[in-house]
Design a protein around this motif. Structure first.
Motif, PDB file in Angstrom:
ATOM      1  N   ALA A 116     -81.461-110.032 -56.241  1.00 57.46           N
ATOM      2  CA  ALA A 116     -81.906-109.041 -55.264  1.00 57.46           C
ATOM      3  C   ALA A 116     -81.504-109.478 -53.859  1.00 57.46           C
ATOM      4  O   ALA A 116     -81.263-110.667 -53.600  1.00 57.46           O
ATOM      5  N   ILE A 117     -81.427-108.510 -52.960  1.00 53.89           N
ATOM      6  CA  ILE A 117     -81.178-108.821 -51.554  1.00 53.89           C
ATOM      7  C   ILE A 117     -82.439-109.446 -50.978  1.00 53.89           C
ATOM      8  O   ILE A 117     -83.531-108.873 -51.073  1.00 53.89           O
ATOM      9  N   THR A 118     -82.296-110.630 -50.418  1.00 49.03           N
ATOM     10  CA  THR A 118     -83.436-111.359 -49.869  1.00 49.03           C
ATOM     11  C   THR A 118     -83.163-111.710 -48.415  1.00 49.03           C
ATOM     12  O   THR A 118     -82.162-112.365 -48.105  1.00 49.03           O
ATOM     13  N   GLU A 119     -84.024-111.231 -47.532  1.00 49.89           N
ATOM     14  CA  GLU A 119     -83.892-111.495 -46.093  1.00 49.89           C
ATOM     15  C   GLU A 119     -82.501-111.115 -45.586  1.00 49.89           C
ATOM     16  O   GLU A 119     -81.877-111.858 -44.823  1.00 49.89           O
ATOM     17  N   GLY A 120     -82.021-109.967 -46.042  1.00 54.25           N
ATOM     18  CA  GLY A 120     -80.729-109.463 -45.587  1.00 54.25           C
ATOM     19  C   GLY A 120     -79.530-110.148 -46.203  1.00 54.25           C
ATOM     20  O   GLY A 120     -78.390-109.894 -45.790  1.00 54.25           O
ATOM     21  N   ARG A 121     -79.743-110.972 -47.218  1.00 58.79           N
ATOM     22  CA  ARG A 121     -78.655-111.744 -47.823  1.00 58.79           C
ATOM     23  C   ARG A 121     -78.487-111.339 -49.281  1.00 58.79           C
ATOM     24  O   ARG A 121     -79.455-111.269 -50.034  1.00 58.79           O
ATOM     25  N   THR A 122     -77.235-111.071 -49.665  1.00 59.00           N
ATOM     26  CA  THR A 122     -76.965-110.699 -51.053  1.00 59.00           C
ATOM     27  C   THR A 122     -76.766-111.943 -51.908  1.00 59.00           C
ATOM     28  O   THR A 122     -76.290-112.970 -51.425  1.00 59.00           O
ATOM     29  N   PRO A 123     -77.108-111.882 -53.206  1.00 58.20           N
ATOM     30  CA  PRO A 123     -76.943-113.033 -54.102  1.00 58.20           C
ATOM     31  C   PRO A 123     -75.490-113.202 -54.516  1.00 58.20           C
ATOM     32  O   PRO A 123     -74.638-112.350 -54.251  1.00 58.20           O
ATOM     33  N   SER A 124     -75.197-114.308 -55.200  1.00 62.45           N
ATOM     34  CA  SER A 124     -73.832-114.577 -55.665  1.00 62.45           C
ATOM     35  C   SER A 124     -73.860-115.110 -57.085  1.00 62.45           C
ATOM     36  O   SER A 124     -74.864-115.660 -57.548  1.00 62.45           O
ATOM     37  N   VAL A 125     -72.739-114.971 -57.773  1.00 61.91           N
ATOM     38  CA  VAL A 125     -72.613-115.508 -59.127  1.00 61.91           C
ATOM     39  C   VAL A 125     -72.715-117.025 -59.113  1.00 61.91           C
ATOM     40  O   VAL A 125     -73.290-117.632 -60.021  1.00 61.91           O
ATOM     41  N   GLU A 126     -72.171-117.648 -58.073  1.00 64.67           N
ATOM     42  CA  GLU A 126     -72.212-119.105 -57.988  1.00 64.67           C
ATOM     43  C   GLU A 126     -73.642-119.627 -58.060  1.00 64.67           C
ATOM     44  O   GLU A 126     -73.915-120.684 -58.646  1.00 64.67           O
ATOM     45  N   GLU A 127     -74.588-118.890 -57.481  1.00 59.76           N
ATOM     46  CA  GLU A 127     -75.990-119.298 -57.498  1.00 59.76           C
ATOM     47  C   GLU A 127     -76.633-119.100 -58.879  1.00 59.76           C
ATOM     48  O   GLU A 127     -77.606-119.777 -59.215  1.00 59.76           O
ATOM     49  N   LEU A 128     -76.062-118.196 -59.664  1.00 54.03           N
ATOM     50  CA  LEU A 128     -76.666-117.833 -60.947  1.00 54.03           C
ATOM     51  C   LEU A 128     -75.986-118.482 -62.143  1.00 54.03           C
ATOM     52  O   LEU A 128     -76.513-118.443 -63.255  1.00 54.03           O
ATOM     53  N   ALA A 129     -74.805-119.073 -61.939  1.00 48.68           N
ATOM     54  CA  ALA A 129     -74.029-119.624 -63.051  1.00 48.68           C
ATOM     55  C   ALA A 129     -74.754-120.795 -63.704  1.00 48.68           C
ATOM     56  O   ALA A 129     -75.373-121.617 -63.029  1.00 48.68           O
ATOM     57  N   ASP A 130     -74.668-120.847 -65.036  1.00 47.36           N
ATOM     58  CA  ASP A 130     -75.282-121.946 -65.779  1.00 47.36           C
ATOM     59  C   ASP A 130     -74.615-123.274 -65.482  1.00 47.36           C
ATOM     60  O   ASP A 130     -75.230-124.335 -65.610  1.00 47.36           O
ATOM     61  N   SER A 131     -73.347-123.219 -65.109  1.00 41.64           N
ATOM     62  CA  SER A 131     -72.591-124.443 -64.856  1.00 41.64           C
ATOM     63  C   SER A 131     -71.570-124.179 -63.760  1.00 41.64           C
ATOM     64  O   SER A 131     -71.051-123.075 -63.620  1.00 41.64           O
ATOM     65  N   ALA A 132     -71.271-125.218 -62.981  1.00 40.24           N
ATOM     66  CA  ALA A 132     -70.274-125.084 -61.923  1.00 40.24           C
ATOM     67  C   ALA A 132     -68.856-125.142 -62.466  1.00 40.24           C
ATOM     68  O   ALA A 132     -67.901-124.837 -61.739  1.00 40.24           O
ATOM     69  N   GLU A 133     -68.695-125.534 -63.740  1.00 30.54           N
ATOM     70  CA  GLU A 133     -67.358-125.669 -64.309  1.00 30.54           C
ATOM     71  C   GLU A 133     -67.167-124.879 -65.595  1.00 30.54           C
ATOM     72  O   GLU A 133     -66.050-124.630 -66.018  1.00 30.54           O
ATOM     73  N   GLY A 134     -68.260-124.501 -66.248  1.00 31.93           N
ATOM     74  CA  GLY A 134     -68.157-123.766 -67.502  1.00 31.93           C
ATOM     75  C   GLY A 134     -67.452-122.431 -67.325  1.00 31.93           C
ATOM     76  O   GLY A 134     -67.562-121.788 -66.275  1.00 31.93           O
TER      77      GLY A 134
END
Length: 385
Positions: free
Chosen positions: A73-91
């Protein structure tokens, strides 16, 4: 011995269709795509479908993401990203390229690849280039995996506002005046390109709207009141797309209409009106998503006007060979004529977006709308149709 007397093995329960919800992507609309995915994930009936959330990072890596809509969700005017939600940084998630095999594989460096199971349909809630523009649709066609929404051609036409307007004109739909500035033209002879725009303004007047030709969510658009702001506006548009569209300002009301594909063909929703936002010069990204400027649903139109814009919305859907869904945006000019501005083949699908709101007012709830789109995709085959 009769087959009736043979031991019967227990009947295996049929597997629920598996829906891969794909979001994010490499365009400037990455964050809005993630917000849309959160709303879709919340609405999918888990008793009817299995769900596989997949995100595409800003650099193009396909990642397995958390099935946590509350984080999308948009929080404090900021949109989320896949990088924040990914299970792994390399998978990485890999779709099949063999139409006979729909199994999705997940791999991480130093680990044995893991088969995630077959995907029956993809719900691609990507906005903008590298997703909404036919590129992902082409990949899915090669893979033989059904997907929600329009095919390659319609997606490409719906993304490129230049060719979209050419198609609409050829089908008799009225569009507003515009001029296109191509990247080579601006790079090699900006003076000549600038003169074309000034001549265009001399014919149609200021202000002009300068926008990326292949972007959405009102990103990269500048309202230009005179020549002094033109170069900066073109540079802003080119941050998102080297091809730039310059449009004359149309005086009138902004009217939107949703189109949804039913078993017997496309139908239009009740239309909505976008009133001029009080704190913004026009309906820009901040007005649309941050301040959540409310639309008026249904639009205060006469019965004749409503019927006309619904007819035109379906005509636009058919003209571009669309499938699944479309949001068609119009101006109702001061002389009572509807002028089509653009279509979106994967419109904003957040809880505050106009497309689901229009269908809600038409009697189709958000969960039912999501279900209808998935069912329509499952009915269609990939390939020529």
């Amino acid at each position: 011995m009769s087959s009736e007397n043979l031991p019967q093995s227990p009947e295996q329960p049929s597997r629920k269709p598996r829906v891969a919800v794909v979001c994010g992507g490499r365009s400037s609309e990455h964050g809005i795509s993630v917000v849309t995915a959160g709303a879709v994930l919340s609405a999918i009936d888990r008793t009817k479908y299995e769900v596989l959330p997949i995100g595409i990072t800003r650099d193009g890596r396909w990642a397995l993401t958390a099935d946590e809509p509350e984080r999308m969700a948009i929080t404090e005017g900021r949109t989320p990203s896949v990088e924040e939600l990914a299970d792994s940084a390399e998978g990485a998630v890999v779709l099949p390229v063999d139409p006979s095999n729909r199994e999705v594989v997940y791999s991480e460096p130093g680990s044995v690849p893991k088969v995630l199971g077959e995907v029956d349909v993809v719900f691609p809630v990507l906005h903008g280039p590298y997703g909404e523009d036919g590129t992902l649709q082409g990949l899915l066609e090669l893979s033989g995996v059904p997907y929600v929404g329009s095919g390659v051609l319609a997606s490409a036409v719906g993304q490129d506002k230049d060719y979209m307007k050419r198609v609409f004109t050829s089908f008799g739909l009225k569009v507003g005046p515009y001029v296109v500035i191509r990247p080579r033209e601006w790079a090699q002879d900006p003076s000549a390109a600038r003169k074309r725009i000034v001549d265009f303004a001399g014919e149609h007047g200021w202000p002009l709207f300068v926008k990326p030709a292949r972007a959405g969510s009102s990103i990269g658009i500048t309202k230009v009141d005179d020549l002094s702001g033109l170069d900066e506006a073109i540079e802003e548009a080119q941050r998102h797309d080297p091809k730039v569209l310059v449009e004359a300002a149309l005086r009138g009301r902004e009217i939107e209409c949703g189109v949804l594909e039913f078993e017997d063909g496309p139908r239009a929703s009740v239309p909505a009106e976008i009133p001029p936002p009080e704190a913004h010069a026009y309906y820009d990204f901040e007005a649309k998503y941050i301040d959540s400027t409310p639309g008026i649903v249904p639009a205060p139109l006469t019965d004749e006007e409503t019927a006309e814009v619904q007819r035109l919305a379906v005509d636009a859907f058919e003209a571009a060979s669309c499938e699944g869904l479309v949001r068609a945006d119009f101006f109702l000019t001061e002389d009572g004529e509807f002028v089509i501005n653009e279509i979106n083949t994967m419109p904003g699908f957040t809880p505050i977006s106009m497309y689901p709101q229009m269908w809600q007012a038409s009697g189709i709830s958000y969960p039912e709308l999501v279900d209808r789109l998935i069912q329509a995709a499952l009915r269609r085959s990939t390939g020529l149709r």
